[in-house]
Motif scaffolding. Sequence first.
Motif, PDB file in Angstrom:
ATOM      1  N   VAL A   1      15.662   2.035 -73.791  1.00 37.37           N
ATOM      2  CA  VAL A   1      15.984   2.848 -74.971  1.00 37.37           C
ATOM      3  C   VAL A   1      15.019   2.532 -76.105  1.00 37.37           C
ATOM      4  O   VAL A   1      14.495   3.441 -76.765  1.00 37.37           O
ATOM      5  N   LEU A   2      14.728   1.261 -76.327  1.00 33.77           N
ATOM      6  CA  LEU A   2      13.785   0.883 -77.382  1.00 33.77           C
ATOM      7  C   LEU A   2      12.383   1.415 -77.088  1.00 33.77           C
ATOM      8  O   LEU A   2      11.686   1.862 -78.004  1.00 33.77           O
ATOM      9  N   ALA A   3      11.990   1.396 -75.826  1.00 32.00           N
ATOM     10  CA  ALA A   3      10.680   1.933 -75.458  1.00 32.00           C
ATOM     11  C   ALA A   3      10.626   3.427 -75.714  1.00 32.00           C
ATOM     12  O   ALA A   3       9.624   3.948 -76.209  1.00 32.00           O
ATOM     13  N   ILE A   4      11.695   4.136 -75.396  1.00 29.95           N
ATOM     14  CA  ILE A   4      11.756   5.587 -75.654  1.00 29.95           C
ATOM     15  C   ILE A   4      11.602   5.852 -77.148  1.00 29.95           C
ATOM     16  O   ILE A   4      10.849   6.743 -77.559  1.00 29.95           O
ATOM     17  N   LEU A   5      12.277   5.069 -77.959  1.00 30.47           N
ATOM     18  CA  LEU A   5      12.189   5.267 -79.411  1.00 30.47           C
ATOM     19  C   LEU A   5      10.796   4.924 -79.949  1.00 30.47           C
ATOM     20  O   LEU A   5      10.378   5.500 -80.955  1.00 30.47           O
ATOM     21  N   ARG A   6      10.088   4.023 -79.295  1.00 36.27           N
ATOM     22  CA  ARG A   6       8.711   3.726 -79.715  1.00 36.27           C
ATOM     23  C   ARG A   6       7.783   4.891 -79.395  1.00 36.27           C
ATOM     24  O   ARG A   6       6.864   5.197 -80.144  1.00 36.27           O
ATOM     25  N   VAL A   7       8.025   5.553 -78.265  1.00 35.04           N
ATOM     26  CA  VAL A   7       7.165   6.661 -77.842  1.00 35.04           C
ATOM     27  C   VAL A   7       7.508   7.935 -78.612  1.00 35.04           C
ATOM     28  O   VAL A   7       6.615   8.671 -79.034  1.00 35.04           O
ATOM     29  N   GLN A   8       8.779   8.209 -78.769  1.00 36.82           N
ATOM     30  CA  GLN A   8       9.226   9.425 -79.442  1.00 36.82           C
ATOM     31  C   GLN A   8      10.204   9.079 -80.557  1.00 36.82           C
ATOM     32  O   GLN A   8      11.409   9.267 -80.417  1.00 36.82           O
ATOM     33  N   PRO A   9       9.708   8.580 -81.665  1.00 35.60           N
ATOM     34  CA  PRO A   9      10.612   8.203 -82.754  1.00 35.60           C
ATOM     35  C   PRO A   9      11.321   9.424 -83.347  1.00 35.60           C
ATOM     36  O   PRO A   9      10.754  10.511 -83.436  1.00 35.60           O
ATOM     37  N   ALA A  10      12.579   9.230 -83.701  1.00 35.76           N
ATOM     38  CA  ALA A  10      13.392  10.278 -84.323  1.00 35.76           C
ATOM     39  C   ALA A  10      14.509   9.589 -85.103  1.00 35.76           C
ATOM     40  O   ALA A  10      14.632   8.369 -85.077  1.00 35.76           O
ATOM     41  N   LYS A  11      15.339  10.396 -85.760  1.00 33.76           N
ATOM     42  CA  LYS A  11      16.408   9.794 -86.564  1.00 33.76           C
ATOM     43  C   LYS A  11      17.520   9.210 -85.698  1.00 33.76           C
ATOM     44  O   LYS A  11      18.239   8.331 -86.123  1.00 33.76           O
ATOM     45  N   ASP A  12      17.670   9.697 -84.455  1.00 30.44           N
ATOM     46  CA  ASP A  12      18.633   9.106 -83.530  1.00 30.44           C
ATOM     47  C   ASP A  12      18.171   9.312 -82.090  1.00 30.44           C
ATOM     48  O   ASP A  12      17.208  10.033 -81.824  1.00 30.44           O
ATOM     49  N   LEU A  13      18.843   8.666 -81.165  1.00 34.87           N
ATOM     50  CA  LEU A  13      18.440   8.689 -79.763  1.00 34.87           C
ATOM     51  C   LEU A  13      18.524  10.087 -79.162  1.00 34.87           C
ATOM     52  O   LEU A  13      17.623  10.501 -78.417  1.00 34.87           O
ATOM     53  N   VAL A  14      19.552  10.840 -79.497  1.00 34.90           N
ATOM     54  CA  VAL A  14      19.708  12.192 -78.950  1.00 34.90           C
ATOM     55  C   VAL A  14      18.521  13.065 -79.349  1.00 34.90           C
ATOM     56  O   VAL A  14      17.934  13.760 -78.507  1.00 34.90           O
ATOM     57  N   GLU A  15      18.160  13.029 -80.624  1.00 38.49           N
ATOM     58  CA  GLU A  15      17.017  13.814 -81.084  1.00 38.49           C
ATOM     59  C   GLU A  15      15.735  13.380 -80.374  1.00 38.49           C
ATOM     60  O   GLU A  15      14.916  14.213 -79.976  1.00 38.49           O
ATOM     61  N   SER A  16      15.579  12.080 -80.207  1.00 37.82           N
ATOM     62  CA  SER A  16      14.403  11.563 -79.527  1.00 37.82           C
ATOM     63  C   SER A  16      14.341  12.064 -78.084  1.00 37.82           C
ATOM     64  O   SER A  16      13.287  12.475 -77.600  1.00 37.82           O
ATOM     65  N   LEU A  17      15.464  12.046 -77.395  1.00 38.08           N
ATOM     66  CA  LEU A  17      15.500  12.490 -76.000  1.00 38.08           C
ATOM     67  C   LEU A  17      15.339  14.005 -75.851  1.00 38.08           C
ATOM     68  O   LEU A  17      14.903  14.480 -74.801  1.00 38.08           O
ATOM     69  N   MET A  18      15.664  14.752 -76.879  1.00 38.25           N
ATOM     70  CA  MET A  18      15.577  16.217 -76.815  1.00 38.25           C
ATOM     71  C   MET A  18      14.182  16.744 -77.140  1.00 38.25           C
ATOM     72  O   MET A  18      13.872  17.898 -76.876  1.00 38.25           O
TER      73      MET A  18
END
Length: 79
Positions: A9-26
């Motif tokens: 999850v932290l790696a995903i947020l580093r690659v695609q930062p957003a205000k929350d995890l759902v936004e990052s994944l979308m």
Amino acid sequence: MSVQAKRTVLAILRVQPAKDLVESLMQPVSDEHEMMWEDILESEMESDHRLRHPRRMPSMAVQESAYRLEDIRSWVDLS
């Protein structure tokens, strides 16, 4: 949640930062994101490998010359 899941999850947020995890994944994934992800995976694998297999010191029972590159090459040439 396992440690590996949290690291992912932290790696995903580093690659695609957003205000929350759902936004990052979308967010759509770009080629740049793919390259960043590969870099993160490689770095993590190297780090895990170093932790599991620490570098060992050469045995002092063998003469120092046995560890010289020239000597090793000469052994290979003789084979």
